[in-house]
Design an enzyme around this catalytic site. Structure first.
Site, PDB file in Angstrom:
ATOM      1  N   GLY A  36       4.382   0.748  -8.100  1.00 29.44           N
ATOM      2  CA  GLY A  36       4.456   0.214  -6.747  1.00 29.44           C
ATOM      3  C   GLY A  36       3.442  -0.873  -6.467  1.00 29.44           C
ATOM      4  O   GLY A  36       2.594  -1.213  -7.308  1.00 29.44           O
ATOM      5  N   THR A  94       0.867  -1.031  -4.454  1.00 26.72           N
ATOM      6  CA  THR A  94      -0.554  -0.690  -4.331  1.00 26.72           C
ATOM      7  C   THR A  94      -1.157  -0.389  -5.701  1.00 26.72           C
ATOM      8  O   THR A  94      -2.250  -0.860  -6.029  1.00 26.72           O
ATOM      9  CB  THR A  94      -0.750   0.500  -3.385  1.00 26.72           C
ATOM     10  OG1 THR A  94      -0.068   0.243  -2.155  1.00 26.72           O
ATOM     11  CG2 THR A  94      -2.226   0.716  -3.077  1.00 26.72           C
ATOM     12  N   GLY A  98       0.821   5.560  -5.714  1.00 24.73           N
ATOM     13  CA  GLY A  98       0.955   5.226  -4.304  1.00 24.73           C
ATOM     14  C   GLY A  98       1.806   6.241  -3.569  1.00 24.73           C
ATOM     15  O   GLY A  98       2.244   7.243  -4.133  1.00 24.73           O
ATOM     16  N   ASP A 151       4.707   6.521   0.060  1.00 24.13           N
ATOM     17  CA  ASP A 151       5.400   5.882   1.178  1.00 24.13           C
ATOM     18  C   ASP A 151       4.988   6.502   2.506  1.00 24.13           C
ATOM     19  O   ASP A 151       4.981   5.829   3.533  1.00 24.13           O
ATOM     20  CB  ASP A 151       6.906   5.993   0.978  1.00 24.13           C
ATOM     21  CG  ASP A 151       7.351   5.316  -0.315  1.00 24.13           C
ATOM     22  OD1 ASP A 151       7.070   4.112  -0.467  1.00 24.13           O
ATOM     23  OD2 ASP A 151       7.949   5.985  -1.169  1.00 24.13           O
ATOM     24  N   LYS A 200       7.424  10.028  -1.660  1.00 28.54           N
ATOM     25  CA  LYS A 200       7.325   8.988  -2.671  1.00 28.54           C
ATOM     26  C   LYS A 200       8.727   8.663  -3.171  1.00 28.54           C
ATOM     27  O   LYS A 200       9.653   9.408  -2.935  1.00 28.54           O
ATOM     28  CB  LYS A 200       6.445   9.441  -3.842  1.00 28.54           C
ATOM     29  CG  LYS A 200       4.966   9.535  -3.481  1.00 28.54           C
ATOM     30  CD  LYS A 200       4.113  10.046  -4.636  1.00 28.54           C
ATOM     31  CE  LYS A 200       4.359   9.365  -5.946  1.00 28.54           C
ATOM     32  NZ  LYS A 200       4.242   7.877  -5.870  1.00 28.54           N
ATOM     33  N   GLU A 224       7.317   9.887 -11.808  1.00 29.01           N
ATOM     34  CA  GLU A 224       6.046  10.000 -11.084  1.00 29.01           C
ATOM     35  C   GLU A 224       5.666  11.460 -10.890  1.00 29.01           C
ATOM     36  O   GLU A 224       4.499  11.835 -11.047  1.00 29.01           O
ATOM     37  CB  GLU A 224       6.149   9.299  -9.734  1.00 29.01           C
ATOM     38  CG  GLU A 224       6.170   7.781  -9.840  1.00 29.01           C
ATOM     39  CD  GLU A 224       6.424   7.091  -8.513  1.00 29.01           C
ATOM     40  OE1 GLU A 224       6.071   5.906  -8.391  1.00 29.01           O
ATOM     41  OE2 GLU A 224       6.979   7.730  -7.595  1.00 29.01           O
ATOM     42  N   LYS A 261       0.521   4.070   6.107  1.00 29.93           N
ATOM     43  CA  LYS A 261       1.285   5.150   5.476  1.00 29.93           C
ATOM     44  C   LYS A 261       0.894   6.535   6.000  1.00 29.93           C
ATOM     45  O   LYS A 261       1.526   7.530   5.640  1.00 29.93           O
ATOM     46  CB  LYS A 261       1.098   5.106   3.953  1.00 29.93           C
ATOM     47  CG  LYS A 261       1.450   3.763   3.315  1.00 29.93           C
ATOM     48  CD  LYS A 261       2.901   3.402   3.561  1.00 29.93           C
ATOM     49  CE  LYS A 261       3.226   2.002   3.058  1.00 29.93           C
ATOM     50  NZ  LYS A 261       3.105   1.852   1.613  1.00 29.93           N
TER      51      LYS A 261
END
Length: 221
Positions: free
Chosen positions: A27, A29, A82, A84, A94, A103, A121
């Site tokens: 992602g 970040t 990261g 969401d 996520k 992940e 977030k």
């Protein structure tokens, strides 16, 4: 304006020490974490990493970060990824990038999970961001109907006018729950009991900490 994703991503790279075997998330970040680690590897940092997506694998290789397979080790020292959405109990949504299954496999194979994000977030209840659910393509419409029976609105994820295909060859159903996800544990369990569902984007009950980039600097949770 300060890039809060970059702030959090680069800060998290500081938790990686020489000799570690780590998981690298996916992602916008985590991109900054991987970039920072690439610079540290050039300066002599010795690590091995397991990527959670083909996208992350490509970036890590470009930066000469040594990669290994999860099959080659028993446990990872640390995974940085990261999110969401993050609630007050450090439960997560996520999968916005479509890599939720890998992940989660990597996160649950780690001694510690560090979640990085910007302050937008943080939420009191999960569910404003659509919950991604990875499903097999066979008879996907039937699986979608069973997911809808839990009271959510569903959309098959598309990319370039075609169904989005995960790195595992599966589909993603994005779900909106009108009253938010008030009990993530129950929602996850109910979804996983549906035949055809591979994994949900709910990351719960994991030993984790959150690194949040804010306008006032870094906050750790």
């Amino acid at each position: 304006m300060m890039n809060l994703k970059q702030l959090a991503g680069e800060y998290a790279a500081g938790f990686v020490r020489d000799g570690m075997t780590i998981g690298l998330g996916t992602g916008s970040t985590v991109y900054w974490t991987i970039q920072k680690l690439g610079h540290r590897v050039q300066e002599g940092l010795s690590i091995q990493a397991v990527p959670t997506s083909k996208e992350t694998e490509v970036l890590a290789k470009q930066l000469s970060i040594p990669l290994i397979s999860l099959n080659e080790i028993d446990i990872l020292d640390l995974t940085i990824d990261g999110a969401d959405e993050i609630n007050n109990d450090l439960q997560l949504i996520k999968g916005g990038g479509g890599a939720l299954l890998r992940e989660k496999i990597v996160a649950t194979s780690s001694k510690e999970l560090i979640i990085i994000a910007d302050e937008s977030k943080l939420v009191s209840h999960l569910g404003t961001f659509p919950l991604p659910i990875e499903i097999i393509s066979f008879s996907w419409k039937q699986t979608e109907k069973r997911i809808q029976s839990l009271g959510c609105e569903t959309h098959l994820r598309m990319k370039d006018s075609r169904p989005f295909i995960t790195d595992n060859g599966n589909l993603i159903i994005d779900c909106i729950f009108p009253n938010k996800i008030l009990n993530p544990n129950d929602t996850h369990t109910e979804l996983k009991m549906i035949t055809g569902v591979v994994e949900t984007g709910l990351f719960i009950n994991m030993k984790s900490k959150a690194i949040i980039g804010t306008k006032n600097g870094i906050k750790e949770y």
